[in-house]
Design an enzyme around this catalytic site. Sequence first.
Site, mmCIF file in Angstrom:
data_model
loop_
_atom_site.group_PDB
_atom_site.id
_atom_site.type_symbol
_atom_site.label_atom_id
_atom_site.label_comp_id
_atom_site.label_asym_id
_atom_site.label_seq_id
_atom_site.Cartn_x
_atom_site.Cartn_y
_atom_site.Cartn_z
ATOM 1 N N ASP A 309 0.855 -1.183 0.000
ATOM 2 C CA ASP A 309 0.000 0.000 0.000
ATOM 3 C C ASP A 309 0.900 1.246 0.000
ATOM 4 O O ASP A 309 2.118 1.154 0.178
ATOM 5 C CB ASP A 309 -0.967 -0.020 1.190
ATOM 6 N N GLU A 509 -10.915 6.723 4.076
ATOM 7 C CA GLU A 509 -9.900 6.125 4.951
ATOM 8 C C GLU A 509 -10.030 6.646 6.392
ATOM 9 O O GLU A 509 -11.130 6.910 6.864
ATOM 10 C CB GLU A 509 -8.506 6.349 4.355
HETATM 11 C C1 BGC Z 1 -5.192 2.990 0.138
HETATM 12 C C2 BGC Z 1 -5.382 1.981 -0.957
HETATM 13 C C3 BGC Z 1 -5.170 2.615 -2.295
HETATM 14 C C4 BGC Z 1 -3.828 3.309 -2.341
HETATM 15 C C5 BGC Z 1 -3.555 4.002 -3.652
HETATM 16 C C6 BGC Z 1 -3.942 3.788 -0.019
HETATM 17 O O1 BGC Z 1 -3.929 4.817 0.893
HETATM 18 O O2 BGC Z 1 -5.177 2.325 1.381
HETATM 19 O O3 BGC Z 1 -6.663 1.421 -0.861
HETATM 20 O O4 BGC Z 1 -5.275 1.647 -3.287
HETATM 21 O O5 BGC Z 1 -3.763 4.268 -1.310
HETATM 22 O O6 BGC Z 1 -4.316 5.130 -3.808
HETATM 23 C C1 BGC Z 2 -3.579 9.820 -2.054
HETATM 24 C C2 BGC Z 2 -4.381 8.559 -1.902
HETATM 25 C C3 BGC Z 2 -3.798 7.736 -0.828
HETATM 26 C C4 BGC Z 2 -3.631 8.544 0.448
HETATM 27 C C5 BGC Z 2 -2.924 7.733 1.477
HETATM 28 C C6 BGC Z 2 -3.519 10.543 -0.738
HETATM 29 O O1 BGC Z 2 -2.782 11.713 -0.848
HETATM 30 O O2 BGC Z 2 -4.146 10.616 -3.013
HETATM 31 O O3 BGC Z 2 -4.409 7.825 -3.069
HETATM 32 O O4 BGC Z 2 -4.620 6.646 -0.597
HETATM 33 O O5 BGC Z 2 -2.927 9.738 0.221
HETATM 34 O O6 BGC Z 2 -2.798 8.396 2.680
#
Ligand code: BGC
Ligand code: BGC
Length: 624
Positions: A309, A509
């Site tokens: 991730d 998230e």
């Molecule tokens: C998320 C994932 C996602 C990745 C890419 C992460 O923060 O947990 O689900 O695929 O970012 O955007």
């Molecule tokens: C990104 C996401 C990612 C996240 C993780 C964001 O800045 O755009 O894709 O999942 O950070 O913390």
Amino acid sequence: MMMPQPGHAPGKFAVPMSAWLGLWLSVGCVSLCSPKVLAAPSSRYDQQAAALLSRMTLDEKIGQMTQADCEALKDHGDVAKYFLGSVLSGGGHSPVENNAQGWLKSCEQFRSWASKTRLKIPILYGIDAVHGHNNVDGAVIFPHNIGLGATRNPALVQKAARVVAAEVAGTGIQWDFAPCVAVARDERWGRTYESFGESPELVSALGAAEIRGLQGARLSDAGSVLACAKHFLADGGTDGGMDQGNTLCDEATLRKVFLPPYAEAVRDGVGSIMVSYSSWNGQKMHGNKKLLTGVLKEELGFKGFLVSDWAAIDQLSPDFKSDIATSINAGLDMVMIPNGPGKPNNYAEFIGDLKNLVAEGKVPMSRIDDAVRRVLRIKFQMGLFNQAGPELALAAAIGSPEHREVARDCVRQSLVLLKNSDHVLPLRKNLKHLHIMGQAADDIGRQCGGWTISWQGQGGNDIHGGTTILEAVRHTVASSATVTYSATDLSPDRADAIVVVVGEMPYAEGKGDRHDLTLSRDDLALVAKARESGAPVVTLVISGRPLVLDSAQPMSDAIVAAWLPGTEGQGVADVLFGDYKPTGKLPRAWPLDNGQLSTSAQADAKPLYPFGYGLTYGLLPAYK
Ligand code: BGC
Ligand code: BGC
């Protein structure tokens, strides 16, 4: 699997027979049939991968294990300089021109930069298309997974995923970080809506359906994309529902509750799996060799590749280099690398460190070869080496009426009717005066929730091509009917019925982690105001999870859970006016209060509405 009773009576597994049959057939078939999508170990793809691998330098190999975030890539020359195997666009990241053409152009550039390398290994572009191609303005936005869970309909989920795959492929992107096969056990978790529900059987069946839809009959077909089951393992079981937290349970529970969707995904040939930020009994998943290599690759026989991730390996320890050794040795095949804080072009650091680790004997060459072989095998299987470019017909179909029709069908099948006193619903189309209240009634951004255009999502009507609930209602009523709307107030004249739209603001998230899931004070006041008017009150809940309804429950004559339906608000009106009789069933129990937000807490308490609950309309009286 236990065969549940058919019918609409509220009960643990109350779902229509036809839907269960679909679910059962799909699960039954999945476990009986051999993998169709991923080829046998000594396939032609293995041979092609092995032949290519034998010609590669260490730098070229490590490049294949590196996935850089496009926005971290300051110089496009780095694609060739570091032999990058993959790039991604993170949530909300998009080319300046955020439409199908803009994306196509940008992907085309990456393809051409990668073609400048000695071996011309095609680059794999990944994105989170988690409910439609959700970074792209004008794409169709589907209900988030919790709504799809309520449909109990694997065939529909597969069909929806086929549409998503076509839209993703239409922008030139070949890899979708979906499905999320989390089994969400605590709805305080801000990612509850990314889960199909709290039951491992439900998540397994719908996750597999989504994989079949995304990857298609053959990964090399024009409208197919590589799927990515995520986040391995037990992301939905963390203590207190904390995002990226710690799941505390014994191994038997881990296997019983959280592993089944992965076993199913592997059987259905999923080509990639993303590892979870979270920990199991205090150990971070990104360093868990026993689970990544022992269980997933050796025991379940996963032949695809494992991706980390977003900057997740950085959390293993304060020392980035040792994080690389720990995670690659644990079984990671590709590492997702955005710019870490204070770490410009982190991918260069990753590549340098990994190379040194190999020289120092801390990461064996056999592990590097295994990782690269896995990545290359999938690239061969996807037909990337022979691909001239995306089909322009796919680009033209992004956001098409046909695609929107599929999403609308998902919406109406996802709605769950929780209460319907005196058969207030369905509403008559020729009623005299319908009043609608609540800001969410006229807000596509709120309908869509997080992971829409931006990472966190946002309220407002800037998203092109969708229909708000208010617009949908206006399209549906008879021309003689009057529909009035106010975000906050009653109409001056007494209405025949009031629809109050309440719920959550968008989030994604950990920013969506909450301990109090009661409807907001404003929402409760809105329902109370509607009630005082004396008109029948229909409360429609737009949310990523069941909310504590509190006084809104007794004050509403009818209650409908609409989840996060996406752009196709017409599906909501279809149910409100009886063009579609509700069939949705709760994918997780609906709590009575904040003491019942986790599946374990519900075991000793009686939820307001149990898992599987959902009413429908009886025979409609002649006048309706
Ligand atoms: C998320 C994932 C996602 C990745 C890419 C992460 O923060 O947990 O689900 O695929 O970012 O955007
Ligand atoms: C990104 C996401 C990612 C996240 C993780 C964001 O800045 O755009 O894709 O999942 O950070 O913390």
